[in-house]
Design an enzyme around this catalytic site. Structure first.
Site: not given
Ligand code: SER
Length: 324
Positions: A16, A42, A58, A147, A151
Site C-alpha cells: 500500500g 496489489r 489475508d 472508516y 478507527k
Molecule cells: N487519508 C485517509 C483517508 O482519506 C485518512 O486517514 O481515508
C-alpha cells in the site's frame, strides 16, 4: 512484556501507499531479511521483492498471520492493511469486517506471542462535533464514516489490550499522506497526491473537493519517521495507548494549486466536488499534536513549500524518464 531488541518485523499492507515505503525504510534500518512484507491484492513492486521476504496474506484469516509469525519468528508487527474512508463508504460492511477483523486478529496474536504492534489511526476518528481547528488529542470522537468508526473502535481495542494484557501497542492518528512512490487507495485526501501526477502529465486536474477545503496533511518521510520514532521510544514515554494526534501542515486545494503553479505556471485545476466533500467537511482542518511532541519528541520536517518542491522534483524526473 516488553522485549528489548527487535528481531523480526512483519509489515501488513506492505504493497500500500505507506507500507511500500515504510518496509524499505525498516529493511534499510534493521536488515532486509528481518522485515517480512505481506500484501494482499496489489502486486508487489520490484524494490519490495528484491530487498527481503514477501508473503501474500489475508489479514482477516488469523491462522494465516500466525503461520507467518511462527515461521519468521516475528516479534513486531506494523499492521497497515485497511480499507480507507471513501472506499469504506461504498461498502461499509466490508470496511468493518476487514478493518476490525484484521486488527482483532493482530492484537490476539500479539497477546499470545508477546508481539509489539504499530497500528495507524486517522484524523477520521473526529466528526463535526469536535473542534475543527487545532483539534485536541482528547476531543469528542463521533465520526460519520465507517472508516472513522473502525478507527475509534480500533483505538479503544488497542488501549484495552495494553491495559488488560500489557500488549505494547502504539498508534498515531495520521492526517492525509502525500507520497511520490505508491498512490493511495481510496481515501478522501487522495486528491493531494493525484493532483501532482496530473499536473505533470496533463497540466490539468479535476479535483473532487471544493477549492477551500482545508485538511491536515503530512509528507511521506515524516509519516515514516512518526511510526519508527514512536516504536523506538522508551515505553515510559508512550503515555497514550489509544492514539496520538500528529500533523505536519494544513492546506486547501486552492493553496496547493498556487504552490504547484510556482513550478508549472500553466497548470489548471477544476473543481467538481463529489460524495467525498461531505467526508472532508466532517474532519478537522488542523490538528493539535502537542502531546506527541512532548511525550516522544515528534517533529515534522516538511511543510507545504518543501513537500511540493520534492514531489515535483521526484515525479518530473520519472516523467522525463518515461516512468510516470
Ligand atoms: N487519508 C485517509 C483517508 O482519506 C485518512 O486517514 O481515508
Amino acid at each position: 512484556m516488553y522485549r528489548k531488541h527487535s528481531k523480526r518485523i512483519l509489515v501488513t499492507g506492505a504493497t500500500g501507499q505507506i507500507g511500500s515505503e515504510l518496509t524499505l525504510e525498516l529493511r534499510a534500518k534493521y536488515g532486509g531479511e528481518n522485515v517480512v512484507a505481506a500484501g494482499h491484492k496489489r502486486k508487489p513492486g520490484e524494490a519490495l521483492l528484491s530487498s527481503g521476504p514477501f508473503e501474500f496474506l489475508d489479514t482477516t484469516r488469523k491462522e494465516d498471520i500466525e503461520k507467518i509469525v511462527k515461521e519468521y519468528d516475528v516479534d513486531t508487527v506494523y499492521h497497515l492493511a485497511a480499507v480507507l474512508s471513501a472506499v469504506g463508504e461504498e461498502n461499509p460492511q466490508n470496511a468493518w469486517n476487514i478493518n476490525m477483523g484484521s486488527l482483532y486478529n493482530v492484537l490476539e496474536i500479539a497477546r499470545q506471542y508477546c508481539l509489539k504492534v504499530f497500528w495507524p489511526s486517522s484524523i477520521a476518528v473526529f466528526g463535526p462535533e469536535a473542534p475543527r481547528v487545532k483539534t485536541p488529542q482528547n476531543a469528542v470522537l463521533i465520526p460519520r464514516t465507517m472508516y472513522g468508526v473502525t478507527k475509534v473502535a480500533g483505538e479503544l481495542l488497542c488501549n484495552y489490550y495494553f491495559l488488560r494484557y500489557g500488549v505494547d501497542v502504539r498508534s498515531v492518528r495520521y492526517p492525509g499522506i502525500i507520497s511520490s512512490e505508491t498512490p493511495p487507495g481510496g481515501g478522501t485526501t487522495d486528491y493531494a497526491v493525484e493532483i501532482f501526477y496530473e499536473a505533470i502529465r496533463r497540466r490539468h486536474y479535476t479535483c473532487f473537493l471544493r477549492a477551500d477545503t482545508v485538511l491536515p496533511m503530512m509528507y511521506m518521510p515524516d509519516c515514516i519517521n512518526a511510526a519508527i520514532t514512536l516504536m523506538e521510544a522508551d515505553p515510559s514515554r508512550v503515555r497514550c495507548r489509544t492514539s496520538y494526534n500528529v500533523t505536519a501542515m494544513s492546506f486547501s486545494p486552492a493553496e496547493l494549486v498556487a504552490e504547484i503553479k510556482k513550478y508549472i505556471p500553466d497548470f489548471v485545476c477544476e473543481y467538481k466536488p463529489d460524495f467525498r466533500q461531505k467526508i472532508a467537511d466532517s474532519w478537522p482542518m488542523s490538528i493539535d499534536d502537542s502531546e506527541a511532541r512532548k511525550d516522544w519528541g515528534w517533529s515534522p520536517k516538511y511543510d507545504l513549500a518543501s513537500m511540493t518542491r520534492d514531489m515535483i522534483d521526484k515525479l518530473s524526473k520519472r516523467f522525463v524518464e518515461g516512468r510516470l
